[in-house]
Every structure is written in structure tokens, then in C-alpha cells.
Motif scaffolding. Structure first.
Motif, short mmCIF file in Angstrom:
data_model
loop_
_atom_site.label_atom_id
_atom_site.label_comp_id
_atom_site.label_asym_id
_atom_site.label_seq_id
_atom_site.Cartn_x
_atom_site.Cartn_y
_atom_site.Cartn_z
N MET B 43 0.82 -1.21 0.00
CA MET B 43 0.00 0.00 0.00
C MET B 43 0.86 1.26 0.00
O MET B 43 0.49 2.27 -0.58
CB MET B 43 -0.97 -0.01 1.19
CG MET B 43 -2.25 -0.73 0.80
SD MET B 43 -3.23 -1.19 2.21
CE MET B 43 -4.16 0.25 2.53
N GLU B 46 1.76 1.88 -3.49
CA GLU B 46 0.59 2.43 -4.22
C GLU B 46 0.44 3.92 -3.97
O GLU B 46 0.16 4.69 -4.88
CB GLU B 46 -0.69 1.73 -3.74
CG GLU B 46 -0.84 0.34 -4.26
CD GLU B 46 -2.24 0.10 -4.81
OE1 GLU B 46 -3.21 0.58 -4.20
OE2 GLU B 46 -2.34 -0.55 -5.86
N VAL B 47 0.62 4.32 -2.71
CA VAL B 47 0.51 5.74 -2.37
C VAL B 47 1.57 6.54 -3.12
O VAL B 47 1.28 7.58 -3.73
CB VAL B 47 0.65 5.98 -0.85
CG1 VAL B 47 0.78 7.47 -0.53
CG2 VAL B 47 -0.55 5.39 -0.10
N GLN B 50 0.67 6.91 -6.62
CA GLN B 50 -0.44 7.87 -6.74
C GLN B 50 0.10 9.30 -6.65
O GLN B 50 -0.35 10.19 -7.38
CB GLN B 50 -1.47 7.60 -5.63
CG GLN B 50 -2.75 8.39 -5.82
CD GLN B 50 -3.85 7.97 -4.84
OE1 GLN B 50 -3.95 6.81 -4.46
NE2 GLN B 50 -4.69 8.91 -4.44
N LEU B 51 1.08 9.52 -5.79
CA LEU B 51 1.65 10.86 -5.65
C LEU B 51 2.42 11.29 -6.91
O LEU B 51 2.39 12.46 -7.30
CB LEU B 51 2.56 10.94 -4.42
CG LEU B 51 1.84 10.79 -3.08
CD1 LEU B 51 2.83 10.83 -1.92
CD2 LEU B 51 0.77 11.88 -2.90
N ASN B 54 -0.23 12.14 -9.38
CA ASN B 54 -0.83 13.41 -8.97
C ASN B 54 0.05 14.60 -9.39
O ASN B 54 -0.44 15.60 -9.93
CB ASN B 54 -1.01 13.41 -7.46
CG ASN B 54 -1.67 14.68 -6.95
OD1 ASN B 54 -2.82 14.96 -7.26
ND2 ASN B 54 -0.92 15.47 -6.19
N ILE B 57 -0.23 15.14 -13.13
CA ILE B 57 -1.50 15.79 -13.51
C ILE B 57 -1.41 17.28 -13.19
O ILE B 57 -1.77 18.14 -13.99
CB ILE B 57 -2.70 15.17 -12.74
CG1 ILE B 57 -2.92 13.72 -13.18
CG2 ILE B 57 -3.97 15.99 -12.96
CD1 ILE B 57 -3.96 12.98 -12.34
N ALA B 58 -0.90 17.60 -11.99
CA ALA B 58 -0.82 19.00 -11.57
C ALA B 58 0.01 19.82 -12.55
O ALA B 58 -0.38 20.92 -12.94
CB ALA B 58 -0.25 19.09 -10.15
N MET B 65 -1.14 20.86 -6.89
CA MET B 65 -0.97 19.44 -6.54
C MET B 65 -1.73 19.10 -5.27
O MET B 65 -2.20 18.00 -5.09
CB MET B 65 0.51 19.10 -6.40
CG MET B 65 1.19 19.82 -5.25
SD MET B 65 2.98 19.58 -5.26
CE MET B 65 3.49 20.86 -6.40
N GLN B 239 1.74 8.12 3.75
CA GLN B 239 0.38 8.44 4.17
C GLN B 239 -0.09 7.58 5.34
O GLN B 239 -1.28 7.37 5.54
CB GLN B 239 -0.56 8.28 2.96
CG GLN B 239 -1.79 9.13 3.00
CD GLN B 239 -1.47 10.60 3.14
OE1 GLN B 239 -0.46 11.08 2.64
NE2 GLN B 239 -2.29 11.34 3.83
N HIS B 271 4.90 15.68 2.00
CA HIS B 271 5.53 15.35 0.72
C HIS B 271 5.33 16.44 -0.31
O HIS B 271 6.09 16.53 -1.26
CB HIS B 271 4.99 14.02 0.20
CG HIS B 271 3.51 14.00 0.05
ND1 HIS B 271 2.87 14.68 -0.95
CD2 HIS B 271 2.54 13.42 0.80
CE1 HIS B 271 1.57 14.51 -0.81
NE2 HIS B 271 1.34 13.76 0.24
#
Ligand code: SF4
Lengths: 184, 280
Positions: B43, B46-47, B50-51, B54, B57-58, B65, B239, B271
């Protein structure tokens, strides 16, 4: 690992009681946003004998104060804020039928106990992952306390909102379980 | 004497506010990527992924962000041979923040009074520290500092007899209490020495150093590494989902202190460690 699909607002208790701390979920449906100032005002309304601005039964509240939406966008960046600041107000809302919360970070013991008693659930989302999460938000509607700006209560439609079950109805806390597993 | 114009400061601050919030620095991105390779928990990995997504995308959509676009904190190195014309430096910085936050669709997160708590509606006033330095440059360091990690920061006046062990324990305890609330993986900023306020300032200042860069003082660099090692054994992980990446980096700054004193301040950064620099 596949995510468990959850539809909200909740319809049956079993949708909540079947969840375990550590489950990865994908949330679909309609939820409400509220953070510090909105919680304070909701509880003040209740104390003054007034009604809440929305029917809280079976609903989920997302602790978020989004950035302003750019022209053409549904919403700005919208990641979770630290939930513990809402702890003071949460048991009151759970007693009134609130069933779920999405935020980040620990809840205090009162909230953990109240989640157990009221058969509710607390989900953690990834803090700081706000640009990504905002893509799961499809519609936003102002509900109340517009003067609070980013802290106003909004009704939002979400699709495939990624989260993890932190506190379940057994009183488990995924943050504590995870630390125990990896602490050397 | 070099002249720097008010409006140039305004414009430079405005773009720093936006860039800091839209574009994660290469230093932090590299740290994410390395951590994602090394993270032991599923997990946690995964986080981290994801960051990374993210942040991508930002920067491609030019959106923040994180929704907490922070208190705008500035450390300004003002050359003593630099002359600012057209208005006050403080006003120029605040005007830059106002413009940057409004035009950039950034969130206003400042209340005018800690008791009455009315939003000022433009993210000002910012926090400005000015250091007078030799030369004629105006160097502005900007950081968008989120509330989640700032709220979990701590300061303690230790006793000299508490020594290095006491210092380390206090830092570890701070990270532990913060847990998931401060949005790990963290950058842990530590100030040791000075007095009450210098110590806190050093901790903040240390967070402006790029992630991955070690102190140029050998014994401090060693201390940074040791603390980093210990923090990453706490198990909190990305996280708070468990794992081996609780901190991306640890920064330590020292200052001379009183014979009776050993102040230690720990300023946590999440972060979303957003910092930019401009030279005028
Ligand atoms: S602590 Fe940092 S990453 Fe987390 S919500 Fe606040 S600003 Fe965003």
C-alpha cells in the motif's frame, strides 16, 4: 489488489458492517463536503434548535476545502484535510445518522467509539493527492454556508473515489495496524 | 548600487506562488521515484505511485498538486548594496502573493485573527523573513507551506545533559505523534541551538534546502543520515499506510546557544514540499 466498490449514500447496514480496516475501496455516488468552519456552524445550529442544512441520515461527509475551480472545470484540487480537527463535532453528527467520513489522519477515541456504536465507517484518502482525486468529482452543487468560501457545504457527485477503510465497526484502526506491521 | 523595482518583485513572487503549487520540484519527484522502488509495503508503494501521478497531472493541467496551497513563506536574502525602488519590499511580496493566488486559482487559507478567524480573502499576509547579506542581489526563496504538517511541528527546550540522544528521541517522537496527519513521506526540518525563536527559524529554513542534499558540515550530514535511518524504521510509511518510507529527507541546521540551553525544533514538511527561488 482490487478495490471494493461502495455506493453512497449507504442503503443497508451490511454495506458498512462488511468493511474491514485496511480494505481498499472505490466510492461512487453523492457525498457532502464540510470542514472546520462548517462543522462548527452545523453544531451551533443544532444547539440553537435549528435543523442541519441537509438530511444527514446515511450520508458521507468529505473533509475538504477545494481550491477554486478554473474556468470550465467542475472543481479545483480537492484532497482530504486532517480529520482530527473535526473530532469535537463528529460524535454529535454520527448520533444523528451520519454513516461515513472521508479525510486523512487519526481520529480520537471518542470518534472511534462512536463509529463502533453507530455502525459507521471512516475512510482515509491520500493527503496531497488533490489533483488526482479531483478527477473523481463529476458535479458540485452549493448547499449551505456559501459565505465560508472554500469551507462551505457542497454536495458532490463522485465516481471511483479511491480510499482505504481506516476505522471499522469493530474499533480497528488501520493506521495503527499498519505501523505495527512495519515498525522495526 | 543596483536598483530592483517594486513591480518586478510583484511579478516574480506571483509566478513563484503558481509554479510552486503546480510543479513539484525535480528533487522531490526523484525522491518519490527512488522511494517507490525501495518501499517494502504494497500500500505504501501504491501511495507513492499515486503521488507521482498526482504531480504529473498538476503540472500538465497547471492545477495545484494539493488543495492546501499553504501559507506563503519567504526567506529573502537582501544584498546590502541593493536598493528597492517604487515601494516597500513587504508590500511587493504581499501584492505578488495576492496576484499569484487570485490569477492562479489557488486557495485562500489565511484568517485575519487567530480568535475571530475571518478569511482575509487573498492569502495575505505572507510570512517574510529578511536576511541582510553582502552583495547587491535580491534572492527570494518561496515556499507554500501546508497546514497539516505545520500543525504537527514541535519545539522543546532540552537540557544540555539530554545530549544527542535526547535530540534524536524528541525528533522521533515528533514524527511518531504526527503519524498520518502530516502527510508522510515527510521532509523533517530540524533546528538545534540558538534560542527559542532562532531554533524554530532554523528548522523552517532547513526545509528550503533541496531534498537529497546533505549538509556541508560533516558531523551534521552524518546526523541527518542517522535520523533519516531511524525515522524510516518507525513503520508509518507513505500516508501512514505502513512501510519503510516515512521520510524523504531529514535536514539539520545548527546555531550557537547558551551554556544552559539545548533548544530543538522540528518543523515537518509534508511530501508536497513546494519551494521556488528567484534572483533579481
Ligand atoms: S499536509 Fe501537505 S500534502 Fe497534506 S494536505 Fe496539507 S499541504 Fe497537502
Amino acid at each position: 489488489m482490487s478495490r471494493i466498490k461502495i455506493d453512497v449514500p449507504f442503503k443497508n447496514e451490511s454495506e458498512i458492517t462488511s468493511l474491514n480496516a485496511g480494505d481498499q475501496v472505490s466510492i461512487w455516488g453523492t457525498i457532502y463536503t464540510a470542514r472546520d468552519a462548517a462543522h462548527k456552524r452545523m453544531v451551533e445550529h443544532l444547539e440553537a434548535g435549528k435543523e442541519l442544512p441537509f438530511d444527514i441520515k446515511n450520508q458521507v461527509i468529505y473533509y475538504v476545502g477545494p481550491t477554486p475551480a478554473k474556468p470550465g472545470a467542475v472543481v479545483g484540487s480537492a484532497g482530504p484535510t486532517t480529520s482530527t480537527r473535526m473530532d469535537k463535532y463528529t460524535p454529535t453528527l454520527l448520533d444523528l445518522g451520519l454513516k461515513g467520513m472521508i479525510g486523512k489522519g487519526y481520529r480520537n477515541q471518542d470518534v472511534v467509539d462512536s463509529i463502533k456504536v453507530n455502525k459507521a465507517v471512516y475512510f482515509g484518502a491520500v493527503g496531497g493527492s488533490a489533483a488526482l482525486i479531483s478527477r473523481a468529482i463529476k458535479k458540485v452543487e452549493m448547499v449551505a454556508f456559501e459565505d465560508l468560501g472554500t469551507e462551505a457545504i457542497r454536495k458532490i457527485e463522485i465516481e471511483d473515489f479511491p480510499a482505504v477503510v481506516i476505522n471499522d465497526i469493530e474499533g480497528n484502526d488501520w493506521y495503527k495496524m499498519a505501523v505495527e506491521e512495519y515498525c522495526k | 548600487m543596483k536598483e530592483v523595482h517594486y513591480q518586478d518583485i510583484v511579478n516574480s513572487v506571483a509566478s513563484m506562488c503558481q509554479d510552486a503549487n503546480y510543479e513539484l520540484g525535480e528533487d522531490v519527484m526523484n525522491a518519490f521515484k527512488n522511494a517507490a522502488k525501495q518501499e517494502v509495503s504494497f500500500m505504501g508503494k501504491e501511495v507513492l505511485n499515486q503521488l507521482i501521478e498526482n504531480a504529473n497531472i498538476a503540472s500538465s493541467d497547471r492545477v495545484p498538486m494539493c488543495q492546501d496551497t499553504g501559507v506563503s513563506v519567504f526567506i529573502v536574502e537582501l544584498g546590502q548594496d541593493c536598493h528597492i525602488v517604487g515601494g516597500s519590499l513587504y508590500d511587493a511580496i504581499n501584492e505578488g502573493v495576492r496576484n499569484g493566488y487570485e490569477e492562479g486559482y489557488l486557495r485562500y487559507s489565511i484568517v485575519d485573527d487567530p480568535i475571530h478567524r475571518k478569511n482575509t480573502g487573498d492569502n495575505t499576509p505572507s510570512v517574510v523573513h529578511i536576511e541582510l547579506v553582502p552583495g547587491d542581489d535580491l534572492v527570494i526563496h518561496m515556499s507554500a507551506k501546508g497546514g497539516g504538517a505545520e500543525n504537527m511541528s514541535r519545539l522543546q527546550m532540552l537540557k544540555p545533559s539530554d545530549g544527542l540522544e535526547g535530540i534524536k528521541n524528541f525528533i522521533l517522537e515528533t514524527v511518531q505523534i504526527a503519524g498520518p496527519n502530516a502527510c508522510p513521506p515527510l521532509v523533517v526540518g530540524v533546528g538545534i541551538g540558538g534560542n527559542f525563536e532562532i531554533c524554530a527559524y532554523l528548522a523552517k529554513k532547513s526545509l528550503f534546502r533541496p531534498v537529497g542534499e546533505r549538509s556541508d558540515q560533516q558531523h551534521v550530514a552524518k546526523l541527518e543520515e542517522e535520523i533519516m535511518n531511524d525515522v524510516n524504521k518507525l513503520g508509518i510509511g507513505p500516508q501512514g499506510m505502513g512501510g519503510s518510507t516515512t521520510a524523504l529527507d531529514v535536514k539539520v541546521e545548527l546555531a550557537p546557544t547558551h551554556i544552559a540551553a539545548l533548544p530543538v525544533a522540528v518543523n515537518l514538511n509534508c511530501h508536497a514540499s513546494r519551494h521556488k527561488k528567484a534572483i533579481l
